[in-house]
Design a protein around this motif. Structure first.
Motif, short mmCIF file in Angstrom:
data_model
loop_
_atom_site.label_atom_id
_atom_site.label_comp_id
_atom_site.label_asym_id
_atom_site.label_seq_id
_atom_site.Cartn_x
_atom_site.Cartn_y
_atom_site.Cartn_z
N THR A 64 0.83 -1.20 0.00
CA THR A 64 0.00 0.00 0.00
C THR A 64 0.87 1.26 0.00
N THR A 88 -11.04 -5.62 -7.13
CA THR A 88 -9.71 -5.72 -6.54
C THR A 88 -9.80 -5.44 -5.05
N THR A 92 -5.62 -1.19 -3.78
CA THR A 92 -5.30 -0.69 -5.12
C THR A 92 -5.80 0.75 -5.27
N SER A 186 3.87 -7.00 -3.16
CA SER A 186 3.57 -7.00 -1.73
C SER A 186 4.11 -8.26 -1.08
N TRP A 340 -13.38 -10.43 -4.41
CA TRP A 340 -13.34 -9.01 -4.01
C TRP A 340 -14.63 -8.34 -4.48
C1 LIG Z 1 -2.25 -7.26 -0.87
C2 LIG Z 1 -2.61 -6.30 -1.90
C3 LIG Z 1 -2.18 -4.96 -1.85
C4 LIG Z 1 -1.55 -4.33 -0.65
O1 LIG Z 1 -0.41 -4.85 -0.19
P1 LIG Z 1 -0.03 -4.65 1.37
O2 LIG Z 1 1.38 -5.12 1.38
O3 LIG Z 1 -0.95 -5.53 2.15
O4 LIG Z 1 -0.16 -3.23 1.71
C5 LIG Z 1 -2.47 -4.14 -2.91
N1 LIG Z 1 -3.17 -4.57 -3.95
C6 LIG Z 1 -3.63 -5.83 -4.04
C7 LIG Z 1 -4.40 -6.23 -5.25
C8 LIG Z 1 -3.39 -6.73 -3.00
O5 LIG Z 1 -3.90 -7.97 -3.06
#
Ligand SMILES: *Cc1c(COP(=O)(O)O)cnc(C)c1O
Length: 409
Positions: A64, A88, A92, A186, A340
């Motif tokens: 994030t 999503t 995002t 991530s 989602w």
């Molecule tokens: C997990 C995820 C994120 C965020 O990642 P974090 O490391 O948890 O902040 C962003 N976008 C999508 C599509 C995700 O699945």
């Protein structure tokens, strides 16, 4: 076959550790680099850039945070509209709003469950002034990234690729996380490899990488004291967390292979049911199979209604609903998850524009918007679900999950 609940819970997706992680964490401890500086961070940045194939990688506290810095690099200003995947995880989208942008949601396609390039084209016809587009690769399946890239290029728009779920997936032989001007992966706890948390910004632009690194460490200027010309953030990756990611990296390919096995076993095991697995184009893409999902055929989809916080269904022979399947899995001590929920249908984003491939659309609470135009994202949300996809699940356990799903029809 008589079914009894699992003694040990079968999870959707949990971390899988291999002990090297502990050695690298311990190294951080023993050398006292218990900080946001250290060898683990350097190594994880090197490994990420090398594996994915970008010139630069910046280690951050979360995916994030990486998305937020990507939005800043893209130059989003207050009131700017930004095109964005609709189906999503909220991460995002939220960083668009941190920068004062207005997300415009682009409908989903059935081929990949990702942003529909046709709808994106329409969106540029309606909002030609838009200069930023954020595309996610859902559940580890690449979007049609070359088409989306080409459309963005034609309109001079910056592309941000949210590859948080798709590390290791390829599209036309190229890794996801390389198609955007700025790309994000991530290391959250349930991703394909994890640091317990953490994320990475990937780019070929040295200036952008340097800016992101500076912003992530409170935007200190090069001066003998704490000098600031810009707003900064505390977004840098911890060297302890980086140790976990460093230990995981060499297992990424193994994790992908195990995830693929799970997907293929479901595909075979559910073959006789009126359901399909989450789709991908075998000719152009190799997903990382992060989560195995299924969608119930329209004619076998039972009656189900969902409010903002409850769901009800009616049991009919030969038919089922995601609500029934998820409740039944839970009854047997197994964890599934709904797809989602589309962002355009979230209370917080209900007033935001939403564009379907047929032109304009409006937030809907069922799969059809006014005039009979199909809202693809809502349809997938209503008929689809994520199956237990933990790589520590045994073949026996998975066979039982398949039996449980069968028992719902
Ligand atoms: C997990 C995820 C994120 C965020 O990642 P974090 O490391 O948890 O902040 C962003 N976008 C999508 C599509 C995700 O699945």
């Amino acid at each position: 076959m008589e079914l009894k609940p699992f003694d040990k819970k079968v999870w959707l997706a949990t971390p899988t550790m291999h002990s090297e992680e502990l050695a690298f964490m311990e190294e951080a401890y023993k050398t006292n680099w218990m900080s946001t500086v250290g060898e683990n961070i350097n190594e994880v940045e090197r490994l990420s850039a090398e594996y994915v194939g970008t010139k630069y990688a910046v280690g951050l506290s979360a995916g994030t945070a990486a998305l937020h810095l990507a939005m800043k690099l893209a130059g989003i200003k207050k009131g700017d509209k930004v095109f964005c995947s609709d189906v999503t995880f909220a991460a995002t989208v939220n960083p668009i709003v941190y920068e004062g942008g207005i997300p415009v949601f682009i409908d989903t396609e059935y081929d990949t469950w990702n942003m529909d390039p046709v709808a994106l084209k329409k969106a540029f016809e309606i909002y030609p002034e838009v200069k930023v587009c954020v595309v996610a690769n859902l559940y580890g399946t690449p979007a049609k990234l070359d088409e989306i890239r080409e459309i963005c290029d034609r309109h001079g728009a910056v592309l941000i690729e949210d590859a948080a779920e798709s590390l290791g997936a390829t599209y036309k032989g190229r890794e996801t996380g390389t198609f955007g001007d700025y790309n994000v992966i991530s290391f959250n706890g349930n991703k394909i490899i994890t640091g317990s948390s953490g994320g990475m910004l990937l780019t070929d632009d040295l200036g952008a990488a340097n800016k992101a690194r500076k912003w992530s460490t409170q935007s200190r200027e090069n001066a003998p004291w704490y000098q600031h010309e810009e707003i900064g953030y505390n977004y840098r990756m911890s060297n302890v967390i980086a140790g976990v990611v460093r230990g995981q990296f060499k297992y990424l390919d193994e994790h992908i292979a195990l995830k693929k096995k799970i997907y293929m076993r479901y595909k075979e095991g559910l073959e006789d049911l009126p359901v399909k697995m989450n789709p991908y184009d075998e000719k152009t893409m190799e997903p990382n199979f992060w989560l195995s999902c299924m969608i119930i055929d329209e004619d076998a989809f039972g009656k189900q209604v969902r409010s903002d916080d409850k769901a009800l269904y009616i049991k009919e022979a030969g038919k089922s609903t995601p609500t029934e399947i998820l409740e039944t899995l839970a009854k047997y001590n197994a964890e599934g998850r709904p797809i989602w929920k589309p962002m355009h249908a979230q209370p917080i984003f209900r007033m935001n524009p939403f564009i379907t491939k047929d032109g304009n659309g409006r937030a809907s609470t069922n799969a059809y918007i006014e005039g009979g135009i199909k809202d693809v994202g809502m349809d997938i949300f209503e008929r689809g679900l994520c199956l237990p996809s933990d790589i520590k699940m045994t073949e026996e356990e998975q066979n039982k999950v398949i039996e449980i799903v069968k028992s719902c029809f």
